[in-house]
Design an enzyme around this catalytic site. Structure first.
Site, mmCIF file in Angstrom:
data_model
loop_
_atom_site.group_PDB
_atom_site.id
_atom_site.type_symbol
_atom_site.label_atom_id
_atom_site.label_comp_id
_atom_site.label_asym_id
_atom_site.label_seq_id
_atom_site.Cartn_x
_atom_site.Cartn_y
_atom_site.Cartn_z
ATOM 1 N N TYR A 70 0.807 -1.422 0.029
ATOM 2 C CA TYR A 70 -0.048 0.050 -0.093
ATOM 3 C C TYR A 70 0.784 1.003 0.101
ATOM 4 O O TYR A 70 1.918 1.347 0.649
ATOM 5 C CB TYR A 70 -0.851 0.083 1.274
ATOM 6 N N GLU A 80 -0.485 4.936 -0.441
ATOM 7 C CA GLU A 80 -1.306 6.133 -0.546
ATOM 8 C C GLU A 80 -0.349 7.396 -0.133
ATOM 9 O O GLU A 80 0.501 7.522 0.859
ATOM 10 C CB GLU A 80 -2.287 6.226 0.379
ATOM 11 N N ASP A 88 -6.695 14.774 -23.916
ATOM 12 C CA ASP A 88 -6.752 13.241 -23.564
ATOM 13 C C ASP A 88 -5.963 12.827 -25.109
ATOM 14 O O ASP A 88 -6.627 12.528 -25.907
ATOM 15 C CB ASP A 88 -8.130 12.678 -23.624
ATOM 16 N N THR A 121 -3.401 7.035 -21.589
ATOM 17 C CA THR A 121 -3.243 5.676 -21.354
ATOM 18 C C THR A 121 -1.648 5.198 -21.383
ATOM 19 O O THR A 121 -0.994 6.123 -22.154
ATOM 20 C CB THR A 121 -4.089 4.681 -21.900
ATOM 21 N N LYS A 156 -1.710 1.918 -25.011
ATOM 22 C CA LYS A 156 -1.999 1.658 -26.345
ATOM 23 C C LYS A 156 -0.960 2.118 -27.028
ATOM 24 O O LYS A 156 0.023 1.393 -27.270
ATOM 25 C CB LYS A 156 -3.156 2.791 -26.441
ATOM 26 N N ARG A 204 -1.251 -1.676 -18.703
ATOM 27 C CA ARG A 204 -2.394 -1.293 -18.640
ATOM 28 C C ARG A 204 -2.254 -0.125 -17.546
ATOM 29 O O ARG A 204 -2.204 -0.236 -16.422
ATOM 30 C CB ARG A 204 -3.521 -1.968 -18.167
#
Ligand code: PLP
Length: 478
Positions: free
Chosen positions: A64, A66, A241, A270, A273, A279
């Site tokens: 974790y 954060e 984007d 992203t 692509k 991903r």
């Protein structure tokens, strides 16, 4: 890198998985076979490198983290700090961006981070200011009410879905269309191109808080300098984007007016692509938005995925190598060869061609819907996806288009000659497919007929085309 090292790594991983749940190991192996055998023309997919894939399959997944680098809400994040800082540094250097935030889990998440950052930065709200400086307890019910009303009453102008925009650019099936009062700009019906004068007119009338550039299915370059001027003329924040074409920006195929990074206040993408990474998503921005962007988690994101950030660092390091620029140029050369091959055979293409990684075929020219064409091509071993065309009479489900893209086949090493052969296969399938009818005799938008022997023959030809370009040649699972 010896062939042996990659094979050993993946074989050993599968052996370990097989000992626990053999069906998962089998599915992973089968997926490799399927991907190796299919002519993948899905414009949003690619093949990440073995190094990128391996960076994801390890104990970083257990951590974790954060917070941001050096400022975590969990102890023991020194190694996560290393990979997050590396990924961000590679992203800043690669794209020439002042700030990079590499935590978003996907493109949609990156857009949510950007929307929040712009709202928090731009909306004049004393209540929000108090909330930001952690005087949350001082806020009255009236403050909260005002804050919700102010934040929830903003405007966004983005590209319309049927012209190639994305759901997250303010459309109702996505939260952005519920958060924002949205209006869209389309394309010129005669040319299929963005009409910048119309965008300027829409911006003047609507006065959006955010002007969104970028697309999922527009086959042309976009002039981001002009869009920025339009945004400035109405006081809008300019967001781009670049999820689809980030690889072309990274590979310096899109430069000057066509590189969004120097022109936009905030850029989302992203990483999986045309950029060919794991991903995931990413946000690049100007310094004034950095603090708000870094609040992405926990504001709108779940905890960061350290294993994916590690893989982003690897993939971005790969994209900084000189051969990535060559790859990016070949993506476009291949898309243009595919477009020319289709046009020569009589296909109807939206905008009449392409100058990026994708081609949009208007399959109404073949008397088919997108759904019929997509299935007939799939029967023939050619993987594409149906897509709306501008002013599509068949709506977003059946559509009238097929979107094809070259990032994946280019990664495998296919070149322009093979693109012409691919055009021949696609054209043959589409000319030999006939639209079917419903039981009551009305035309069906889904049913079709295609001779099964012909479909098999095309599938064999597709496999032959791929044979000299094996996917992951160094990996042998046998
Ligand atoms: N933005 C654009 C322009 C896209 O094309 C896509 C995906 O297709 C996304 C965002 C969403 O990306 P993801 O599927 O990673 O959430």
């Amino acid at each position: 890198m010896s062939h042996n090292a990659e094979s050993t790594a993946f074989r050993s991983a599968l052996e370990v998985i097989r000992a626990v749940e053999p069906r998962v190991a089998d599915a992973i192996g089968a997926e490799l076979t399927d991907q190796r055998e299919s002519l993948k023309l899905i414009a949003s997919e690619n093949y990440a490198s073995p190094a990128t894939l391996l960076a994801m399959g390890n104990w970083f997944s257990d951590k974790y983290a954060e917070g941001t680098v050096g400022r975590r809400f969990y102890a023991g994040c020194q190694n996560v700090d290393t990979v997050e800082a590396l990924a961000a540094e590679h992203a800043r250097e690669l794209f020439g961006a002042p700030h990079a935030y590499v935590q978003p889990h996907s493109g949609i998440d990156a857009n949510l981070v950007a929307f929040w950052a712009v709202l928090a930065d731009r909306v004049e709200s004393p209540a929000l200011k108090k909330a930001q400086v952690r005087q949350v307890n001082d806020l009255t019910e009236a403050d909260w009410f005002a804050l919700r009303r102010e934040l929830g009453n903003q405007r966004m102008l983005g590209m319309s879905l049927d012209a190639g925009g994305h759901l997250t650019h303010g459309f109702r099936p996505n939260i952005s269309g519920k958060m924002f009062d949205q209006r869209s700009y389309g394309t010129d019906p005669a040319t299929g191109l963005i009409d910048y004068d119309r965008v300027a007119e829409a911006a003047r009338e609507f006065k959006p808080l955010i002007l969104v550039g970028g697309y999922s299915a527009y086959p042309r370059k976009v002039n981001f300098r002009i869009l920025r001027e339009i945004a400035d003329s109405v006081g809008a924040t300019f967001m781009v984007d670049m999820a689809h074409f980030a690889g072309l920006v990274a590979g310096k195929v899109f430069t000057g007016d066509f590189d969004p990074v120097p022109h936009a206040h905030i850029v989302t993408t992203t990483t999986h692509k045309s950029l060919r990474g794991p991903r995931g998503g990413m946000v690049l921005c100007q310094p004034e938005l950095a603090d708000q962007v870094d609040r992405g988690c926990p504001m709108v994101l779940g905890g960061p995925l350290p294993h994916v950030m590690a893989a982003k660092a690897v993939a971005l390091a790969e994209a900084r190598r000189p051969d990535f620029a060559d790859y990016a140029q070949r993506i476009v050369d291949n898309a243009q060869a595919l477009a020319e091959g289709l046009l020569r055979r009589g296909a109807k293409l939206v905008t009449g061609g392409t100058d990026n990684h994708l081609v949009l075929i208007d399959v109404s020219g073949y008397g088919l819907t997108g759904r019929q064409a997509e299935q007939a091509l799939l029967d023939s071993g050619i993987v594409t996806n149906r897509n709306s065309v501008p002013q599509d009479p068949n709506g977003a489900w059946y559509t009238s288009g097929i979107r094809i893209g070259t990032p994946a086949l280019t990664t495998r090493g296919l070149g322009t000659a093979e693109m012409d052969q691919t055009a021949e296969l696609i054209h043959t399938v589409l000319t030999q497919t006939t639209a079917g009818a419903n039981a009551d005799g009305t035309p069906s938008k889904a049913k079709y007929t295609l001779d099964a022997d012909l479909a098999d023959k095309i599938a064999r030809q597709a496999t032959d085309l791929l044979a000299p370009h094996p996917l992951y040649p160094a990996i042998d699972l046998a």
